[in-house]
Design an enzyme around this catalytic site. Structure first.
Site, PDB file in Angstrom:
ATOM      1  CB  CYS A  64      -7.770  -4.017  10.812  1.00 54.88           C
ATOM      2  SG  CYS A  64      -6.546  -5.208  11.314  1.00 54.88           S
TER       3      CYS A  64
ATOM      4  NE  ARG B 287     -12.876 -13.747   7.830  1.00 58.65           N
ATOM      5  CZ  ARG B 287     -13.764 -14.731   7.683  1.00 58.65           C
ATOM      6  NH1 ARG B 287     -15.043 -14.469   7.670  1.00 58.65           N
ATOM      7  NH2 ARG B 287     -13.378 -15.996   7.553  1.00 58.65           N
TER       8      ARG B 287
END
Ligand code: UDX
Length: 466
Positions: free
Chosen positions: A292, A162
């Site tokens: 993403c 992340r």
């Protein structure tokens, strides 16, 4: 220790290269972007990512052989634009981007294909090419065929980092996935990857990391799962689709709360206590963005369509539309809060990055909302601790104020779009003295509503009552 090349040094590759060097491997990072390289060559992060500067610094450690730089010294970590240097390595990570195509929802494979083409002349028998980029299922099998004539093998090893936690996630991932040709434990690629990830798999001791000061946590063993190429590719796409679905689920509940009455934040807490559901990724608000989740679910739909199984993932279309509807709702809620008309209203926009702890504005819901507010006639003044330069590059027409006080001063309304801690914990009394009208619309449902109300503010939030 392994000699590694990392092709593509963006959020994924730069962190991966630095992390691999920090645990003792010799690493050569390759990128074509000269601006990025200038920074990396000097061991400076080319973007904001907590902990990356320290990790890059550790990579400057000199070593006796391998990775000779122009000055003749040998560093653990080197960055270059010269892909022929990859010939010195035996394991080659492909970390380039797969953005959404210009003219469709499919993933654009241009960068992956050109990375492989550029790497091919430098591959030797016994080398391992390891894909980390997020690719449509079926890509790895094709790429394996392509590299086969060089005598090199291919593995797929998706990454789940992340942004904002990239260093931690790379050094200590939840799990490590090996997609290998045979799909089985005795595939030769497994032993090679086990050496690369020895610091995660060993457990019981701090790895070689200690030597350069960035220690792998002693005793922590990361589960690793060996599978075929297709499953490895799907693990990544399925994980991102699940996360996106979870966020859109709670945002759909927010829509219901807005109409039926109800408070989505309380609802999330209550259902999240069920261990089968879990509270994480149930924060209702402006929804997901970034480089993403949005493009990965669209690419998944496009790939399923190509495979003739579009129905299996058609729910992802709804996930995408729920997510996008939140942005329109945020603008409507701001208009409502400001008395029905946005024209000429000065609005302080707190946060423009797609989430806190990053300077990334790719598909940022915050940037989208700021643009819509401006189009509706408002005069937005945007502040963000890290992302202003990236936002300005995307949208130079908008007004930016690096200083929070400047953004708040004289505002007819405040919208919180990215939950940076400094915005979440803003003092409503002090902020109230700067603004023209005490109206806040919390796009992430993070402020202390009671404290704001006590300080005389009108507080509105997505999926919550007035
Ligand atoms: C994601 C995946 O988490 C990661 O595993 C994958 O490798 C890449 O994509 P990232 O894009 O860095 O990582 O961000 P993430 O922390 O997952 O957040 C994605 C978006 O969802 C952000 O815009 C965030 O604000 C939003 N979000 C997250 C919510 O709206 N609600 C939540 O409860 C959680």
């Amino acid at each position: 220790m392994t000699h590694i090349s990392v092709i593509g040094c963006g959020y994924l590759g730069a962190v991966h290269a630095a992390a691999m060097a920090s645990v003792g491997h010799t690493v050569i990072g390759v990128d074509t972007d000269t601006q990025k390289l200038q920074k990396l060559e000097n061991y400076q992060p080319p973007f904001f990512e907590p902990g990356l500067a320290e990790l890059l610094e550790a990579g400057q450690a000199e070593q006796s052989a391998g990775n000779e730089g122009a000055d003749g010294t040998s560093q653990r970590l080197l960055f270059t634009s010269d892909i022929s240097r990859a010939a010195e390595a035996s394991v080659h990570f492909i970390c380039v981007g797969t953005p959404q195509s210009q003219d469709s929802n499919a993933a654009d494979m241009t960068y992956v294909n050109s990375a492989i083409n550029d790497l091919m002349p430098h591959l030797k028998p016994g080398d391992l090419v390891v894909g980390k980029s997020t690719v449509p299922v079926g890509s790895a099998a094709e790429l394996a065929k392509k590299v086969a004539p060089t005598g090199a093998k291919l593995a797929w090893n998706p990454e789940f980092l992340r942004e904002g936690h990239a260093v931690e996630d790379t050094l200590r991932p939840d799990r490590i996935i090996y997609g290998v040709e045979s799909g089985s434990e005795d595939d030769p690629a497994v032993a090679i990857l086990d050496q690369v990830y020895a610091h995660n798999l060993r457990g019981g001791e701090a790895g070689a990391a200690g030597e350069v000061g960035v220690a792998g946590e002693a005793g922590a063993v990361t589960p690793r799962i060996v599978m075929d190429y297709q499953t490895a590719e799907l693990v990544k796409t399925a994980a991102n689709s699940f996360l996106a679905t979870k966020i859109s689920f709670i945002n759909a509940m927010a829509e219901l709360c807005e109409t039926a009455g109800g408070d989505v934040a309380v609802l999330a807490d209550a259902i999240g206590m069920d261990k089968r559901i879990g509270r994480r990724f149930l924060n209702a608000g402006l929804g997901f963005g970034g480089g993403c989740l949005p493009k990965d679910i669209r690419a998944f739909i496009a790939r399923a369509d190509e495979l003739g199984v579009e129905q299996a993932v058609s729910f992802l279309r709804e996930v995408d539309s729920i997510n996008l509807r939140r942005r329109a709702r945020m603008v409507d809620l701001t208009r409502e809060a400001l008395g029905g008309d946005l024209s000429g209203k000065r609005i302080a926009v707190l946060g423009i990055a797609f989430k806190p702890n990053t300077d990334d504005v790719r598909d940022s819901p915050a940037l989208d909302v700021a643009e819509r507010l401006e189009q509706a006639g408002a005069q937005v003044v945007i502040t963000d601790p890290e992302a202003i330069e990236n936002a300005r590059r995307r949208d130079p027409e908008l007004t930016y104020a690096p200083d929070l006080t400047e953004a708040l001063t004289g505002a007819d309304g405040v919208v919180l779009l990215t939950e940076w801690p400094q915005y979440k914990n803003l003092d409503p009394v002090a902020a109230g003295e700067l603004v023209a009208q005490k109206i806040i619309v919390d796009g992430r449902n993070v402020v202390d509503r009671r404290a704001y109300r006590e300080a005389g503010w009108t507080v509105r939030g997505l999926g919550r009552q007035e």
